[in-house]
Design a protein around this motif. Structure first.
Motif, PDB file in Angstrom:
ATOM      1  N   ILE A 729       0.862  -1.219   0.064  1.00  0.00           N
ATOM      2  CA  ILE A 729       0.073   0.050   0.017  1.00  0.00           C
ATOM      3  C   ILE A 729       1.038   1.292   0.068  1.00  0.00           C
ATOM      4  N   LEU A 730       2.061   1.107   0.685  1.00  0.00           N
ATOM      5  CA  LEU A 730       2.765   2.301   0.977  1.00  0.00           C
ATOM      6  C   LEU A 730       3.524   2.678  -0.454  1.00  0.00           C
ATOM      7  N   PHE A 731       3.893   1.619  -0.968  1.00  0.00           N
ATOM      8  CA  PHE A 731       4.743   1.714  -2.139  1.00  0.00           C
ATOM      9  C   PHE A 731       3.781   2.507  -3.414  1.00  0.00           C
ATOM     10  N   GLU A 732       2.545   1.766  -3.288  1.00  0.00           N
ATOM     11  CA  GLU A 732       1.831   2.172  -4.524  1.00  0.00           C
ATOM     12  C   GLU A 732       1.210   3.637  -4.188  1.00  0.00           C
ATOM     13  N   ALA A 733       1.303   4.232  -2.722  1.00  0.00           N
ATOM     14  CA  ALA A 733       1.215   5.648  -2.574  1.00  0.00           C
ATOM     15  C   ALA A 733       2.034   6.478  -3.275  1.00  0.00           C
ATOM     16  N   LEU A 734       3.176   6.018  -3.714  1.00  0.00           N
ATOM     17  CA  LEU A 734       4.216   6.902  -4.243  1.00  0.00           C
ATOM     18  C   LEU A 734       3.934   7.099  -5.758  1.00  0.00           C
ATOM     19  N   PHE A 735       2.690   7.033  -6.074  1.00  0.00           N
ATOM     20  CA  PHE A 735       2.496   6.956  -7.617  1.00  0.00           C
ATOM     21  C   PHE A 735       2.798   8.381  -8.036  1.00  0.00           C
ATOM     22  N   PRO A 736       2.976   8.692  -9.461  1.00  0.00           N
ATOM     23  CA  PRO A 736       3.024  10.017 -10.191  1.00  0.00           C
ATOM     24  C   PRO A 736       2.183  11.102  -9.711  1.00  0.00           C
ATOM     25  N   GLY A 737       2.311  12.153  -9.242  1.00  0.00           N
ATOM     26  CA  GLY A 737       1.421  13.295  -8.820  1.00  0.00           C
ATOM     27  C   GLY A 737       0.981  12.947  -7.644  1.00  0.00           C
ATOM     28  N   SER A 738       1.356  11.963  -6.641  1.00  0.00           N
ATOM     29  CA  SER A 738       0.917  11.875  -5.175  1.00  0.00           C
ATOM     30  C   SER A 738       1.050  13.258  -4.605  1.00  0.00           C
ATOM     31  N   SER A 739       0.216  13.452  -3.413  1.00  0.00           N
ATOM     32  CA  SER A 739       0.643  14.915  -2.808  1.00  0.00           C
ATOM     33  C   SER A 739       1.429  14.499  -1.919  1.00  0.00           C
ATOM     34  N   TYR A 740       2.237  15.746  -1.456  1.00  0.00           N
ATOM     35  CA  TYR A 740       3.235  16.067  -0.427  1.00  0.00           C
ATOM     36  C   TYR A 740       2.663  15.177   0.854  1.00  0.00           C
ATOM     37  N   SER A 741       1.619  15.094   1.274  1.00  0.00           N
ATOM     38  CA  SER A 741       1.146  14.722   2.414  1.00  0.00           C
ATOM     39  C   SER A 741       1.357  12.995   2.595  1.00  0.00           C
ATOM     40  N   THR A 742       0.723  12.665   1.067  1.00  0.00           N
ATOM     41  CA  THR A 742       0.715  11.064   1.064  1.00  0.00           C
ATOM     42  C   THR A 742       2.368  10.758   0.889  1.00  0.00           C
ATOM     43  N   ARG A 743       3.084  11.211   0.362  1.00  0.00           N
ATOM     44  CA  ARG A 743       4.479  10.707   0.117  1.00  0.00           C
ATOM     45  C   ARG A 743       5.215  11.079   1.386  1.00  0.00           C
ATOM     46  N   PHE A 744       5.096  11.951   2.285  1.00  0.00           N
ATOM     47  CA  PHE A 744       5.529  12.201   3.349  1.00  0.00           C
ATOM     48  C   PHE A 744       5.053  11.094   4.500  1.00  0.00           C
ATOM     49  N   SER A 745       3.955  10.917   4.459  1.00  0.00           N
ATOM     50  CA  SER A 745       3.477   9.543   5.601  1.00  0.00           C
ATOM     51  C   SER A 745       3.743   8.464   5.008  1.00  0.00           C
ATOM     52  N   ALA A 746       3.875   8.253   3.841  1.00  0.00           N
ATOM     53  CA  ALA A 746       4.214   6.723   3.215  1.00  0.00           C
ATOM     54  C   ALA A 746       5.628   6.322   3.565  1.00  0.00           C
ATOM     55  N   LEU A 747       6.697   7.734   3.347  1.00  0.00           N
ATOM     56  CA  LEU A 747       8.000   7.409   3.218  1.00  0.00           C
ATOM     57  C   LEU A 747       8.496   7.209   4.757  1.00  0.00           C
ATOM     58  N   THR A 748       7.660   8.128   5.628  1.00  0.00           N
ATOM     59  CA  THR A 748       7.822   7.963   7.000  1.00  0.00           C
ATOM     60  C   THR A 748       7.673   6.460   7.541  1.00  0.00           C
ATOM     61  N   ILE A 749       6.530   6.068   7.110  1.00  0.00           N
ATOM     62  CA  ILE A 749       5.956   4.641   7.818  1.00  0.00           C
ATOM     63  C   ILE A 749       7.103   3.449   7.195  1.00  0.00           C
ATOM     64  N   LEU A 750       7.417   3.769   5.801  1.00  0.00           N
ATOM     65  CA  LEU A 750       8.531   2.730   5.455  1.00  0.00           C
ATOM     66  C   LEU A 750       9.700   2.908   5.944  1.00  0.00           C
TER      67      LEU A 750
END
Length: 1936
Positions: A729-750
């Motif tokens: 789920i977290l890697f899928e959230a790093l899709f092109p055009g994903s928002s800053y909040s999504t990327r920040f959360s996904a990368l922090t959790i990873l």
């Protein structure tokens, strides 16, 4: 939340000399069983812990030795070696204590020999002559005295020598300390030695006193002489201000201890000490030895600090227990406290204040000890009503809000001890009825709750008296305290007090009641108010109660959880679907979360089954309110047991939560989500270790059965599957055009996953490894995250890549890929967009770390590494050196070009990117562990030279007088040519003659076009600069300026980094030298020049950051010449400032530019533990300059001083060290504000603002005078006593001349600042009447300031007066002010005087009325009646007799306040206030509202007068209407008349009143007043002709809140518009751009159209054009170009019309229009603005809650978050298409949404060959919330689900064929555009690359769905993702 591993004990091993080793070998036996063998084995061990075990065997071995072995030379030698070992060990080595403890059990037969050995070795220690070895000897003496019999015996044997050594060592260390004055490092060590020496001497006297008491009384013995010598030394220390205050404090203890030990007779000791403290000692009465040793203490001019420390010694060293010192001891106790009170008024230094508070607390402890057996006289002195306790209370009240936490804590101790003292003096009297306690309780409860000291004192009172007494006075106290918990600064104090109270109450109730009914009362008092806050408080209040108070409540009373859950469950069940249900659900989750986290719930299973159903948990996870979501997640993740197994259900819920909560907009919420998930991962890791162990046990042959063995394996597999699913789920959230909040959360959790589940080491097993799920595609995804424009995302992605570096180097083995990546990094490092060089830095660091540099680069710089060359640090260092060399080569080439053409550099290769990459590479190097020193030295030398060259190139721009406006912003040929000339000809000519003469452009400075054309003949006339790649690029001023200041910034940061990371050595002779002393000095000189001469704020602010790093290094440096550099630089710049040289290049404008930063860096880096001498001297110099009125040197030094002071007062790092200078700073600011020079006034204002913030705190609310930003006069003037006479004198001066009769009135600018300070002060109710710092003297002067001719000053004086008057003194003050007003018969008066007085009356009356505590007073109404009578006597001021409208307006405002409080008399009843009401009515009826206005033009004060008069008239109109109800009498003044007024102020207030009534009726669900419907004609007519925007908006609002059936049919009669035409008119208005009017008219039009649709039950075709136009209007109003209010109005409209137009079972609108409205809903849900998204979720909630849609999802009637509302809205829409049987026409429209049909792909994505022009500050489209591919994913899944569910297969319609063609063409175009992009396009063309990726995904989604329709792909429900099936499953159970 992982288990903390026990820290291993580190013990340094003991060693012995070679001779002792040989001795042990000589005596060791063959069997190894004697003492010598044991010791030999011990010293041969290298592990200190093992040696400890050996040492513990010594005594047991000696106990077995025969008594004849005493004379054994082996044992004697061993004991001697043991003594040597003991003295060789350091003080903190555990071996020393173990050895001492063991030897304490030495058999008695060996004691004599052992004592001899220890005495011998101690004597050797005492013979030490090295000053720097004295500390070790002192430590040994101290350890000998610490529970070590042999050591103490040896010290006693050598007592004379020990005392002599201490005396000698202290003298020599003090002398050494003086030699090294200025060398802070050496001095710090020497002062530490002095402190230890004093403490050892004290310990020696205290421990040896008993057995050797006679030694101290023999005045002729050497011991006595040493004692006298030590006493003399301690006295010298006590008076030496150059020593640390800790040494002085300890010396004070030592002086009293030594005097106590040596003075005889002891009965006279209290009198002697008392005379020393009172400075009244007579030389004749003091023994000669004492006079010789302490002569400086016997004089009258003893410093205050010395007396303070003597007081401390007196209280600590004398025995106060049981009154052992008799009456003289009691007298000494009283004298001591009087001395302390005197010192309290003299001492203002923060550290001494801290000492004083501790000593006062110590005094109260001593008083309690002596009171238990004291005389009645002392009890009378210490009774609560006597002077000493009163002064102690004054001290508490003055300091309980002190900024120092420790000092506030001491006031609490003093207050608690004070209560105990009073109790001891009462001798059995009743505490509750005691007058002292009663008065104290009353005074404390009267204080406002924002006073922090109130909480601690109330807590002490509760502990003393019990809570019942306080609850009897006011039972609402728990609720009052909970109310203030919305203020974070008060939360800790409030929660502490509440905890004290509920604990005391429970204990009291439990002891008083036999049955269990007391628990219900306790719950009602303490638990129920908490639930009320959790369900109804504001957001901050709820979160603080949950975090601070709820855990304490449940920890103390776990059984209360059942009570809480029972109430909240009942509330949630009864209010399902309402707001109360939402709040109850949140409160329930908060209580359960807290209970589980603190161990009050046994397991998760127990929780779900017994306390809350799973449906509620799921609702909480996607709740609209973030706190509910966080609490629900916390309930799942937190547990008091770190090894508790995570259940399958919990894992499913967490996975569901992550899917929809990554895009949270709140940083705090994101942080909590990541933290909670990390706790869950830690639980999984810890519990998996338990499962592995369990699995190992189960796998043994004697296992019971196979099923039991498989259980741990199944749980471990579930863990692995869960973690893998989460990471997917977290890697899928790093899709092109994903928002800053999504990327920040996904990368922090990873990152948390990588940290919690590291690669397994040793026997540790890991249930999951992230690297196993990291393939090449995901690795590339992480690399693409480095292109984000947000630094945090880059950092998180980089850190994650570094954590996953093991096994990932294979991703970097392709040579072509390496070369492309490296070239991309180099190209990005010269981009004109600053964030690109950050990307380049991260890419280069990755290549360095992975050892993946291109082969060509590595081969060109082969390094010969020393040993360990294959180790990671060595490889990183080699690669870093290679990259830095390459960057430097490129930088050197570019720098050469920049020296010829700065324009070319700015446009083509701004050099700051190269420097940034170099700095980034250095920061990744291991500090102080570089192996290639010989190769680094020349590189660093060259790098420094390049940095200085670069700075020289850009400095002219940065140091010019106006860097921002220096360069024309035009890009045409002529302007570009000018730009080139200006840059070539720039010469900074700024001097400090700014204030001395006006700058006049001379003829030679004039701009001559002919000269210009001649001088620029060699410049290309195309105005284009050819860069390295020969591309044309227009040069703008932004490019040049950004290139210059960013280059300076990066150079500064690079130099700071070099100083911080690389070791500094004194000379070039060492092989490990990196920076020489000379290079460090050059760096310092660079910073000095740059900070003192730069004008651009960005440049010098960031240079300050680098300079701070340098100064911190220098202050810690052991090289004295380097250490003294900051001091030398400081004196140099201060002299330059004072010199005021006209040729100085110091910047006197721009708030002195970098000068304050320079001095700030030098002072802030000064060690805080020292005496801060630099700060003291600097502040004295600056304040002297700031207060200087000498014009001989000009005003420039004064301006610099004021600006520097401002910066220093703002610097938090200086802390309380700056507080002693606040008073002088305030004087300088106030006096400077009166200067005739504008620059001085401006700087004074800025300084004053900083002082206000420093003293009163940062303003955290909108209220200018917030209670948290005020201070009692007592506290303020106690902290800054010099300001009391100063402010009073200044105010008196202003007040005496403010209304001068002579000539032009003086403006008195100083009044403004004086009143700004005074209005933040207020008298404390605890002040009493005899305070020396009373605020009363200020009051008459403030009142006179109200006569100022300046309107603003009169207003400020009125506001400043209010806090100075106590509430009970307001009536008398009001009488005096009203009586001072002139009568109507007076001939001469000033309107300014009248206005000022009336303003003061108004503000005082307002404060009096709003004070809720006073309104409960029985005398309130009578006092108000007296005020009314006084006001009535001056009623002429409201009549036309008073020509001034301004004063009439204020008087009418006063009348309005009174009418709001006084009850209107009943008809026919005579009351005292009847005459007042008649006067009010007469004023209104005789006013211009009735008679009309005689003026044809605006007169001063007319708007104020109209507003005040209308406010007074409106209540009278309501009263007249009430009286005339049912009667035919005419009303003299009506709303209709007011609405016909020609003045908009009157109409606006009237309409506001009517609107408020209409809205209140609607909220209460009542019919509006008949009056509003009867005024329909007026409203319609007013709507047609109103030209005032505010009035027009309110008319529309009133019509909106009225039922259209009542007024719409009247439109044709009154406005000559039919209802249809009126609707069209309304929609036309809604199409205008005014936000508020547009929103209101849209809502009104929507209400009208809904009414018309509902009225036409049968045939709605005639309404089709109106409906179509309305839909178009709604769609247009959703545009991003419109303001927020317009889109919020659309959301409100769609919410109200959803049942009619969106979800109706029979669609009213055409399908296209209906889907257009649905598209509006989806657009609003994807808005970047949170209020709009929240409003849009209400639409979704409404659509899900209809009869035909509530089965579409399982979240009907639930408040959901916008993230899941989007998918729920699509689900409902698809279900409605199925219900309407409109799938065939609807599907192409929805597919068009996916494809964004009509958008121009080529317009969105430019070809790489187009649009070469770049703009430096233009970023790519930044999205904080909306994610195109998220919408595409949700919509495609819903369509897939719909087609799968319905089984519908459409014939190939024309629309679908058209979509197929468009999608195919777009896919082909996208492929072509991809091929045109350069290599590494994701880095070099990020924007274009991302857009193409998004369009590719959209096109593929459409093509996949079309393929499904053609039957090429089989539709199956199983293909739908599992989490989607969970969300979209039909609702099968009611919301619980």
């Amino acid at each position: 939340m992982g288990v903390k591993k026990k820290r291993e004990m580190q013990v340094a091993a003991l060693t012995v000399c070679h001779q002792d080793m040989e001795t042990l070998r000589c005596f060791a036996d063959v069997e190894g069983k004697n003492l010598a063998s044991l010791l030999l084995h011990c010293v041969q061990l290298t592990d200190g812990v093992s040696q400890i075990h050996s040492v513990k065997q010594i005594v047991p071995l000696l106990e077995k030795v025969d008594k004849n072995g005493v004379c054994d030379p082996a044992i004697q030698s061993c004991l001697d070696i043991l003594a040597g070992i003991y003295f060789s060990l350091t003080l903190k080595n555990p071996l020393k204590k173990v050895l001492a403890s063991s030897l304490n059990g030495l058999p008695e037969v060996f004691l004599t020999q052992a004592t001899h050995s220890f005495t011998f070795h101690l004597q050797e220690e005492l013979d030490t002559a090295d000053v720097y070895s004295y500390r070790k000897v002192m430590d040994n003496i101290s350890s000998c005295m610490e529970n070590f019999n042999l050591g103490r015996a040896s010290v006693v044997n050598l007592l004379k020598d020990v005392l002599h050594f201490l005396q000698k060592s202290l003298i020599e260390i003090l002398e050494e300390n003086r030699k090294f004055a200025g060398n802070r490092i050496v001095q710090t060590q020497l002062m530490s030695d002095l402190l230890v020496g004093v403490r050892v001497a004290m310990t020696l006297v205290q421990k040896v006193q008993g057995p050797q008491g006679s030694l101290w009384s023999d005045s002729s013995s050497p011991i006595w002489q040493s004692m006298c010598g030590l006493l003399s030394i301690f006295t010298k220390f006590l008076n030496d201000d150059n020593l640390l205050q800790t040494i002085q404090s300890t010396s004070g203890l030592a002086v009293i201890l030594f005097i106590k030990t040596m003075f005889r007779p002891s009965e006279k000791l209290p009198g002697l000490i008392s005379s020393l403290l009172l400075r009244s000692a007579e030389c004749t009465s003091i023994p000669e030895w004492l006079m010789n040793s302490c002569s400086s203490l016997c004089c009258n001019d003893v410093p205050a600090s010395t007396i303070l420390f003597l007081c401390q010694g007196t209280l600590a060293m004398l025995d106060w227990r049981d009154g052992r010192m008799g009456p003289s001891g009691e007298a000494l106790l009283l004298d001591t406290v009087h001395v302390l009170f005197t010192l309290s008024s003299q001492i203002k230094e923060s550290t001494l204040e801290m000492f004083l508070s501790r000593i006062l607390a110590s005094w109260t402890n001593s008083a309690i000890q002596i009171l238990e057996s004291s005389s009645s006289s002392l009890k009378d002195h210490l009774n609560g009503d006597s002077s000493i306790p009163r002064r102690l209370l004054e001290y508490v009240y003055t300091h309980w809000e002190h900024p120092l936490d420790a000092l506030r804590h001491q006031t609490k101790i003093i207050f608690r001890n004070l209560l105990q003292m009073h109790r001891l003096t009462m001798e059995g009297a009743d505490l509750v009825t005691d007058p002292f306690f009663l008065e104290l309780t009353k005074n404390l409860l009267q204080l406002e709750w924002h006073i922090k000291g109130k909480y601690a004192c109330l807590g002490c009172l509760v502990e003393s008296l019990g809570i019942e007494h306080i609850l009897a006075i006011d039972k609402t106290i728990p609720s009052q305290i909970l109310e203030v918990m919305g203020d974070q600064s008060l939360v800790p104090y409030a929660s502490d007090l509440l905890e004290t109270m509920f604990k005391n109450h429970k204990s009291h109730l439990k002891s008083q009641t036999v049955t269990n009914t007391w628990m219900d009362k306790w719950h009602e008092t303490w638990v129920f108010p908490v639930l009320s806050v959790l369900c109804g408080g504001n957001l901050d209040q709820r979160s603080y109660v949950i975090d601070y108070y709820l855990p304490r409540l449940l920890n103390y009373s776990p059984e209360s959880l059942h009570y809480m859950v029972q109430i909240l469950q009942a509330s949630a069940d009864t209010d399902a679907g309402s707001c109360n249900h939402r709040e109850a659900l949140g409160a329930l989750m908060a209580c359960l979360r807290t209970a589980r986290a603190h161990g009050h719930l046994q397991s998760a299973t127990h929780t779900w089954e017994n306390l809350v159903c799973s449906a509620r948990v799921k609702q909480g996870l996607i709740h609209q309110h973030s706190q509910v979501r966080i609490d629900t997640l916390g309930l799942l993740c937190e547990s008091n047991r770190s090894t508790e197994v995570v259940s399958t259900e919990e894992m499913q819920w967490v996975q569901f939560f992550i899917t929809y909560n990554l895009n949270s907009q709140s940083p705090g919420v994101r942080q909590q989500i990541c933290s909670l998930l990390k706790k869950l991962f830690c639980r999984i890791q810890e519990s998996s270790q338990v499962l592995y162990k369990l699995e190992q046990r189960k796998s043994t042959p004697d296992s019971e059965n196979r099923s039991v063995r498989e259980q741990p394996s199944a749980s471990l597999q579930q863990y692995k599957n869960f973690m893998s699913s989460v990471c997917n789920i977290l890697f899928e959230a790093l899709f092109p055009g994903s928002s800053y909040s999504t990327r920040f959360s996904a990368l922090t959790i990873l990152g948390s996953v990588a940290e919690v589940f590291p690669d397994p080491e040793g026997d540790i097993q890991t249930v999951y490894q992230l690297s196993h799920d990291l393939d090449a595609g995901r690795h590339h995804t992480l690399l693409e995250c480095l292109t984000s424009t947000f630094e945090e995302v880059k950092t998180l992605a980089f850190d994650l890549l570094m954590k996953l570096s093991s096994g990932r180097a294979g991703q970097f083995q392709d040579p072509e890929k390496l070369q492309d990546l490296y070239q991309a990094a180099l190209e990005l490092s010269t981009s004109i967009k600053p964030y690109d060089c950050v990307t380049a830095s991260y890419l280069l660091n990755l290549l360095i770390w992975y050892d993946a540099l291109p082969a060509s680069l590595s081969a060109s710089s082969v390094q010969r590494l020393p040993r360990g060359a294959g180790e990671k640090p060595a490889v990183v260092e080699r690669n870093t050196l290679v990259v830095i060399k390459c960057l430097m080569e490129n930088l050197e080439d570019e720098l050469s070009q920049a020296e010829n053409s700065l324009l070319q550099a700015a446009s083509s290769f701004p050099m700051y990117g190269r420097i940034h990459c170099i700095t980034g590479a250095f920061q990744r190097l291991p500090p102080n562990d570089l192996r290639l020193a010989s190769e680094w030295r020349p590189v660093l030398g060259k790098l420094l030279l390049l940095s200085y060259r670069l700075s020289t190139v850009v400095a002219p721009v940065i140091q010019s007088s106006s860097p921002e406006g220096l360069i024309p912003v035009d890009t045409d040929s002529e302007s570009a040519s000018r730009l080139q000339v200006i840059l070539n000809e720039i010469q900074p000519r700024d001097t400090n003659d700014y204030f001395n003469q006006t700058k006049i452009l001379k003829e030679c400075d004039s701009f001559d076009l002919e000269d210009l054309s001649t001088s620029v003949s060699n410049i290309d006339s195309s105005a284009e600069i050819k860069g390295k790649e020969e591309k044309a690029c227009d040069v703008t001023a932004q490019m040049v300026l950004a290139c210059c200041w960013r280059s300076m910034k990066e150079v500064a940061l690079l130099l700071g980094t070099l100083c911080q990371l690389l070791p500094v050595q004194p000379g070039p002779e060492s092989s490990n030298v990196f920076l020489t002393v000379q290079q460090v000095k050059e760096i310092g000189d660079y910073f000095k020049q740059h900070l003192l001469q730069s004008r651009h704020r960005g440049a010098f602010e960031l240079a300050y950051t680098g300079f701070v790093k340098l100064t911190e290094i220098l202050n810690r440096c052991s090289n004295v010449s380097l250490q003294k550099l900051p001091e030398q630089w400081l004196w140099s710049v201060l002299e330059e400032i004072k010199g005021s040289d006209p040729t100085s290049k110091l910047c006197a404008t721009r708030r002195s530019a970098g000068i304050p930063f320079y001095i700030q860096a030098l002072l802030a880096s000064e060690p805080k533990k020292g005496r801060m001498d630099l700060l003291k001297i600097t502040m004295r110099e600056l304040i002297s300059l700031a207060l200087s009125a000498d014009d001989s040197k000009g005003r420039v030094p004064q301006v610099h001083a004021l600006n520097i002071l401002r910066a220093l007062f703002r610097d938090a790092r200086l802390g309380d060290s700056i507080i002693p200078y606040v008073a002088d700073g305030a004087k300088a600011a106030i006096l400077g504000f009166t200067s005739p020079v504008w620059a001085v006034r401006n700087s004074s204002t800025l300084l004053f603002s900083s002082l206000i913030t420093r003293v009163f705190g940062v303003k955290r609310g909108k209220d200018e005078l917030s209670k948290t930003n005020r201070m009692t006069g007592r506290e303020f003037f106690s902290r800054f006593p010099e300001l009391y006479p100063f402010l009073l004198k200044q105010l008196e001066t202003v007040a005496n001349t403010v209304d001068s009769e002579l000539g032009e009135p003086d403006r008195h600018p100083g009044m403004f600042l004086l009143l700004l300070v005074l209005e933040r002060l207020y008298p404390s109710p605890m002040d009493g009447t005899s305070s020396a710092l009373s605020l009363a003297p200020f009051v008459p002067f403030i009142i006179r300031c109200g006569r100022s001719p300046i309107y603003r000053s009169r207003e400020m004086a009125a506001r400043a007066l209010v806090p100075f008057i106590m509430v009970d003194q307001i009536p008398s003050t009001l009488h005096a002010l009203l009586n001072s007003l002139p009568n109507s018969t007076d001939q001469c008066f000033r309107q300014n005087h009248i206005h000022g007085t009336l303003l003061q009356v108004f503000h005082l009356l307002q404060a009096y009325i709003t004070d809720s505590s006073h309104r409960a007073n029985a005398h309130f109404l009578q006092e108000l009646s007296d005020i009314t009578a006084c006001t009535k006597a001056k009623v002429w001021l409201a009549m036309r007799q008073n020509p001034c409208l301004v004063t009439r307006a204020v008087y009418i405002d006063i009348l309005f306040l009174l009418t709001d409080c006084l009850d209107r008399p009943e008809e026919g009843k005579q009351t005292e206030s009847l005459g007042f009401w008649e006067d009010v009515r007469r004023i209104i009826l005789e006013s211009e509202l009735i008679t009309g206005f005689p003026w044809t033009f605006k007169v001063p004060g007319l708007p104020q007068y109209l507003q005040s008069l209308t406010k007074l008239a409106i209540p009278e109109v309501w009263a007249s209407l009430a009286e005339a109800e049912g009667q035919a009498t005419a009303v003299p003044l009506s709303f209709s008349r007011l609405l016909k007024s020609s003045f908009p102020e009157v109409r606006l207030l009237t309409l506001d009143t009517l609107l408020e009534r209409a809205m209140s009726s609607e909220q209460e669900r009542k019919e509006p007043l008949p009056l509003l419907y009867s005024m329909g004609e007026e409203f319609l007519l007013l709507a047609m002709k109103e030209d005032h925007p505010g009035c027009f908006c309110r008319v529309l609002k009133i019509l909106y809140h009225l039922n259209p059936s009542e007024w719409l049919p009247q439109t044709e009669c009154y406005t000559h518009l039919s209802p249809k035409e009126f609707l069209m008119w309304t929609m036309d208005i809604a199409a205008c751009d005014r936000s508020e009017i547009q929103g209101v008219s849209l809502k009104l039009a929507s209400k009208i159209i809904a009414y018309r649709v509902q009225s036409c039950e049968k045939n709605k075709d005639p309404l089709a054009p109106e409906l179509r136009q309305w839909v178009q209007l709604v769609v247009w109003s959703c545009g991003d170009h419109l303001p927020t209010a317009s889109r919020l109005a659309v959301a409100e409209v769609l919410t109200s019309t959803a049942p009619l137009f969106l979800t109706s079972p029979q669609p009213i609108l055409e399908l296209q229009d209906t889907l257009s409205l649905w598209r509006c809903v989806l657009t609003l849900l994807q808005s970047e603005e949170q209020p709009i998204r929240e409003a849009a979720t209400e639409i979704v909630t409404t659509t899900m809650s209809q009869g035909n849609t509530c089965q579409s999802t399982e979240f009907a009637f639930c408040q959901v978050d916008a993230s899941i509302a989007l998918t729920l809205a699509l689900a409902v829409l698809c279900d409605l298409l199925r219900q309407w049987d409109q799938l065939e026409p609807g599907l192409p429209i929805l597919l068009g949404w996916l494809l964004e049909e009509g958008d121009d792909l080529e317009g969105h994505v430019q070809s790489p060959h187009q649009g070469e022009e770049e703009h430096i500050f233009e970023k790519s489209e930044v999205n904080f919330w909306a994610e195109t591919l998220t919408f595409v994913k949700y919509l495609s899944r819903q369509l897939f689900h719909l087609l799968c569910q319905s089984g519908w297969q459409s014939p190939r319609s024309q629309k679908l064929c058209h979509l197929q063609k468009i999608a195919s063409e777009q896919r082909h175009l996208i492929s072509q555009l991809f091929r045109e992009l350069p290599l590494s396009a994701e880095f070099l063309k990020t924007v274009e690359y991302t857009k193409l990726r998004i369009w590719e995904e959209r096109t593929l989604a459409v093509l996949r769905l079309l393929a499904c329709l053609e039957g090429k792909e089989l539709l199956r429900a199983e293909d739908c993702p599992r989490e989607w099936r969970q969300v979209m499953a039909p609702r099968t159970e009611a919301a619980c």
